[in-house]
Design a protein around this motif. Structure first.
Motif, PDB file in Angstrom:
ATOM      1  N   PHE A 116      -3.571   0.443  -3.389  1.00 20.25           N
ATOM      2  CA  PHE A 116      -2.895  -0.840  -3.289  1.00 20.25           C
ATOM      3  C   PHE A 116      -1.897  -0.926  -4.430  1.00 20.25           C
ATOM      4  O   PHE A 116      -2.236  -0.654  -5.586  1.00 20.25           O
ATOM      5  CB  PHE A 116      -3.899  -1.989  -3.355  1.00 20.25           C
ATOM      6  N   ASP A 156       1.495  -5.157   4.170  1.00 17.34           N
ATOM      7  CA  ASP A 156       0.353  -5.786   4.832  1.00 17.34           C
ATOM      8  C   ASP A 156       0.723  -7.083   5.555  1.00 17.34           C
ATOM      9  O   ASP A 156       0.009  -7.508   6.459  1.00 17.34           O
ATOM     10  CB  ASP A 156      -0.759  -6.083   3.823  1.00 17.34           C
ATOM     11  N   HIS A 169      -4.820   6.874  -1.171  1.00 11.83           N
ATOM     12  CA  HIS A 169      -4.498   5.548  -0.641  1.00 11.83           C
ATOM     13  C   HIS A 169      -4.684   4.563  -1.782  1.00 11.83           C
ATOM     14  O   HIS A 169      -5.712   4.576  -2.457  1.00 11.83           O
ATOM     15  CB  HIS A 169      -5.439   5.200   0.521  1.00 11.83           C
ATOM     16  N   ARG A 176       0.832  -1.203   0.000  1.00 12.13           N
ATOM     17  CA  ARG A 176       0.000   0.000   0.000  1.00 12.13           C
ATOM     18  C   ARG A 176       0.866   1.252   0.000  1.00 12.13           C
ATOM     19  O   ARG A 176       1.946   1.274   0.575  1.00 12.13           O
ATOM     20  CB  ARG A 176      -0.910   0.030   1.226  1.00 12.13           C
TER      21      ARG A 176
END
Length: 100
Positions: free
Chosen positions: A46, A74, A44, A30
């Motif tokens: 991914f 993550d 934001h 991320r």
């Protein structure tokens, strides 16, 4: 009835925008961009690629260094990395080919 033709149809010659480039690691899942004055998230995403990721941010940040940019993992295997007081570069969006 007269017809007036606009000379400004289409894309403007210079379209100024603010852009942040993040050199993302393979382990960074991320990417976040935060306003440092009030901790509001600006962007934001991914991340599914390594290398340079280009992010367009609001133009008001182009004249100040009020952004925090970070990459996160993550899986909690690697440490997160954040950079404070980032100033985005002003670009002509007509001339820049966005990587993403």
């Amino acid at each position: 009835m007269s017809k007036v033709l606009s000379a400004f149809k289409g894309v403007p010659a210079v379209l100024v925008q603010a852009m942040v480039e993040v050199d993302a690691d393979v382990a960074a899942e991320r990417i976040v961009v935060i306003d440092r004055s009030n901790l509001t998230p600006i962007h934001h995403m991914f991340n599914s690629q390594s290398g340079v990721v280009q992010i367009i941010v609001p133009l008001i940040y182009g004249s100040s260094n009020n952004l925090i940019v970070g990459i996160l993992d993550d899986d909690s295997v690697f440490d997160c990395k954040f950079i404070d007081s980032v100033r985005p570069q002003l670009i002509n969006a007509n001339d820049v080919k966005m990587v993403r």
